[in-house]
Design a protein around this motif. Structure first.
Motif, PDB file in Angstrom:
ATOM      1  N   PRO A  61      -3.411   7.977   4.073  1.00  0.00           N
ATOM      2  CA  PRO A  61      -3.001   6.787   5.188  1.00  0.00           C
ATOM      3  C   PRO A  61      -3.223   5.367   4.417  1.00  0.00           C
ATOM      4  CG  PRO A  61      -4.327   8.542   5.919  1.00  0.00           C
ATOM      5  CD  PRO A  61      -4.395   8.917   4.705  1.00  0.00           C
ATOM      6  N   TYR A  62      -4.212   5.411   3.208  1.00  0.00           N
ATOM      7  CA  TYR A  62      -4.569   3.880   2.590  1.00  0.00           C
ATOM      8  C   TYR A  62      -3.609   3.599   1.542  1.00  0.00           C
ATOM      9  CZ  TYR A  62      -8.759   5.536   4.817  1.00  0.00           C
ATOM     10  OH  TYR A  62      -9.769   5.963   5.673  1.00  0.00           O
ATOM     11  N   LEU A  63      -2.337   4.161   1.533  1.00  0.00           N
ATOM     12  CA  LEU A  63      -1.546   3.957   0.396  1.00  0.00           C
ATOM     13  C   LEU A  63      -0.196   4.056   0.634  1.00  0.00           C
ATOM     14  CD1 LEU A  63      -1.212   3.428  -2.733  1.00  0.00           C
ATOM     15  CD2 LEU A  63      -1.228   5.906  -3.019  1.00  0.00           C
ATOM     16  N   GLY A  64       0.625   2.968   1.118  1.00  0.00           N
ATOM     17  CA  GLY A  64       1.907   3.339   1.173  1.00  0.00           C
ATOM     18  C   GLY A  64       2.638   2.014   2.188  1.00  0.00           C
ATOM     19  N   PRO A  65       3.731   2.403   2.545  1.00  0.00           N
ATOM     20  CA  PRO A  65       4.339   1.039   3.246  1.00  0.00           C
ATOM     21  C   PRO A  65       3.544   0.752   4.503  1.00  0.00           C
ATOM     22  CG  PRO A  65       6.107   3.044   3.000  1.00  0.00           C
ATOM     23  CD  PRO A  65       4.827   3.559   2.586  1.00  0.00           C
ATOM     24  N   CYS A  66       3.578  -0.568   4.842  1.00  0.00           N
ATOM     25  CA  CYS A  66       2.898  -1.083   5.834  1.00  0.00           C
ATOM     26  C   CYS A  66       3.644  -2.180   6.404  1.00  0.00           C
ATOM     27  CB  CYS A  66       1.524  -1.224   5.762  1.00  0.00           C
ATOM     28  SG  CYS A  66       1.075  -3.119   5.047  1.00  0.00           S
ATOM     29  N   ARG A  67       3.270  -2.750   7.445  1.00  0.00           N
ATOM     30  CA  ARG A  67       3.703  -4.026   8.183  1.00  0.00           C
ATOM     31  C   ARG A  67       2.719  -4.885   8.899  1.00  0.00           C
ATOM     32  NH1 ARG A  67       8.667  -3.053  12.243  1.00  0.00           N
ATOM     33  NH2 ARG A  67       9.383  -2.583  10.162  1.00  0.00           N
ATOM     34  N   VAL A  68       2.835  -6.346   8.220  1.00  0.00           N
ATOM     35  CA  VAL A  68       1.921  -7.296   8.684  1.00  0.00           C
ATOM     36  C   VAL A  68       2.324  -7.820  10.037  1.00  0.00           C
ATOM     37  CG1 VAL A  68       0.735  -9.020   8.127  1.00  0.00           C
ATOM     38  CG2 VAL A  68       0.721  -7.520   6.422  1.00  0.00           C
TER      39      VAL A  68
END
Length: 207
Positions: A72-79
């Motif tokens: 969960p701490y590594l990969g695609p994300c949205r701000v």
């Protein structure tokens, strides 16, 4: 590749939750004749700076941070920006940016994150917002304040949602210079096998 460092500086000026253990560093050895190195010791809460809460923090039977899956701490994300919207991040504050969400969502609430002062009026997530994010497949939520719950909360309703939905959390992120949009998140906790949290060096990057 563009990199955004979203971790606040950690020093004796770093704010911690009232009553928690402030950061302190002491030198055990310093470079001098007969000593070739500087060596120090640090005393602090694991909730200092940008940090990942472990399930153990809000669940007496929860796992320590060194036991959790790192995915969960590594990969695609949205701000997503929800600046100055009030004490709780409600669904209406972020729904403009929830189409095709990646599995990680970081919400910016401050115009300027106070890196050296405790904010008792910190913004937090509304529990219903986390429920809806989890319904959309979000595995990690983050925020630029010290907690996903209000500072005075004794029930920690949003923490209980992430416990029940098995969602991970990052707190104390610095999103001041990060435009709204999609990134790769890297924010790995230390393998602290009995700890209730871990500091992280959180960064975002884009090709």
């Amino acid at each position: 590749m563009k990199i955004w460092d979203i971790s606040p500086p950690v020093s004796e000026r770093s704010p911690v939750f009232p009553g928690d253990t402030a950061y302190r560093q002491e030198w055990a050895a310093t470079i001098a004749p007969g000593c070739p190195v500087n060596v120090s010791s640090i005393t602090t809460t694991p909730h200092v700076g940008a940090h990942a809460d472990a399930p153990l923090h809000y669940d007496p039977q929860g796992r320590a941070i060194g036991e959790v899956d790192l995915a969960p701490y590594l990969g695609p994300c949205r701000v997503i920006h929800a600046i100055g919207k009030g004490p709780l991040v409600e669904w209406a504050h972020i729904e403009h940016a929830v189409k095709d969400l990646p599995p990680r969502v970081l919400v910016r609430t401050y115009a300027r994150m106070p890196v050296d002062a405790w904010d008792p009026q910190l913004a937090a997530y509304a529990p219903a917002t986390i429920e809806r994010l989890a319904d959309l497949g979000v595995r990690l939520v983050g925020i630029d304040t010290a907690s996903i719950d209000p500072a005075e909360s004794k029930t920690l309703d949003s923490h209980q949602v992430i416990r029940r939905r098995d969602v991970r959390v990052l707190e104390n992120l610095v999103l001041d210079e990060v435009p709204e949009g999609d990134y790769e998140l890297i924010a790995l906790p230390l393998k602290l096998v009995t700890a209730d949290a871990s500091p992280v060096r959180a960064v975002l990057r884009r090709p």
